[in-house]
Design an enzyme around this catalytic site. Structure first.
Site, PDB file in Angstrom:
ATOM      1  N   HIS A   1      33.831  71.006  -8.457  1.00 28.91           N
ATOM      2  CA  HIS A   1      32.908  71.755  -7.590  1.00 28.91           C
ATOM      3  C   HIS A   1      32.855  73.225  -8.009  1.00 28.91           C
ATOM      4  CE1 HIS A   1      34.182  68.414  -4.779  1.00 28.91           C
ATOM      5  NE2 HIS A   1      32.869  68.321  -4.688  1.00 28.91           N
TER       6      HIS A   1
ATOM      7  N   VAL B   1      33.891  67.428 -15.141  1.00 30.11           N
ATOM      8  CA  VAL B   1      35.159  68.129 -15.406  1.00 30.11           C
ATOM      9  C   VAL B   1      36.273  67.091 -15.365  1.00 30.11           C
ATOM     10  CG1 VAL B   1      36.730  69.956 -14.634  1.00 30.11           C
ATOM     11  CG2 VAL B   1      34.253  70.239 -14.376  1.00 30.11           C
TER      12      VAL B   1
END
Ligand code: PAF
Length: 278
Positions: free
Chosen positions: A37, A176
């Site tokens: 995030h 990620v």
């Protein structure tokens, strides 16, 4: 960073920004924030004058009530995590602000949600499409940022934004990963130590299969071998492992430009998803 819960206050703030000619980046989240995030926030910060992060656990996108009930709610920790990242507003509405009494509208994208996660999670993408449409319209964002880990979600959102002429630029940001390859997800917290050790096999076996396919090995054989290695590694079920076109999500029997491998698999009662380019 100011936390705002009601729509008039959010609108007033965005109105002032737009009067000043500023661009507004949106990062929609359901909280339980992690480095994935924060990468979206950094992308929004780099591209836009102002950044709004939304935190709303959207009940309409959960196909299983027990998943909704145990979804982590960590607003205080999330706000602390966001603090150093230059976020202007954390918009954290309650359910009645997003879905007021009498709410009767659903946004449903045809086609794209019929496969992959959509085929296994009935109604999930209608819930996502409805809330993302609402968040885009409530915030008036000029750009919005989504992770490529949820690749199918990203395609559904691109489709609805184009179809409904919503004036916003959608940006997909790379997945990620942990150092061992596991894609970051709020679900990873639910993995016990042995499952956490085994979980990177998902990305590893996908990468092995993608490499073999790119070098000319048969798609069916490569994916069957990867499935069986995942079970040996400790996964209890491979829900899907498929080669598909990245934009249309059409099933592919041979690699083509833009092809991706998509997987969902269960380990220790946790459903993990991932996707990579071939
Ligand atoms: O990806 C998510 O976290 C959610 O699906 C989203 C986009 C915030 C909508 O609730």
């Amino acid at each position: 960073m100011r936390t705002i819960r009601d729509l008039p206050a959010l609108r007033a703030r965005v109105h002032d920004w737009k009067e000043a000619g500023e661009s507004v980046g949106l990062v929609p989240t359901m909280g339980a924030l992690h480095a994935g995030h924060l990468a979206l926030v950094q992308a929004a910060r780099a591209a836009c004058d102002r950044v709004i992060v939304t935190l709303f656990v959207n009940p309409r996108q959960f196909d299983r009530p027990e998943d909704l009930a145990r979804y982590p709610r960590t607003e205080e920790g999330d706000a602390t995590l966001l603090q150093p990242h230059g976020v202007d507003v954390l918009f954290a509405p309650d359910a009645a602000t997003v879905y007021p009494p009498g709410f009767a509208t659903s946004v449903s994208v045809a086609g794209l949600p019929d496969v992959l996660c959509g085929a296994h999670r009935p109604g999930h993408f209608d819930g996502v499409a409805t809330v993302v449409t609402k968040l885009l319209l409530m915030t008036g964002a000029t750009s919005a940022f989504f992770g490529e880990k949820d690749w199918q979600q990203l395609q559904v959102i691109r489709r609805l934004v184009a179809d409904l002429n919503i004036p916003v630029r959608i940006t997909g940001c790379p997945t990620v990963r942990e150092r061992d390859g596991l894609a970051l997800s709020s679900r990873n917290q639910r993995l016990g130590p042995p499952e956490r050790l085994a979980a990177p096999a998902l990305h590893r076996e996908m990468a092995t299969a993608a490499g073999a396919i790119a070098r000319g090995a048969g798609v069916g054989d490569s994916l069957a071998a990867a499935r069986s290695r995942l079970i040996t590694a400790g996964f209890s079920q491979v829900e899907y492992l498929e080669l598909r076109a990245g934009d249309t999500l059409a099933l592919l029997e041979a690699p083509a430009a833009g092809a991706r491998l998509f997987a969902a698999a269960w380990i220790g009662g946790v459903r993990l998803i991932d996707n990579i380019a071939v």
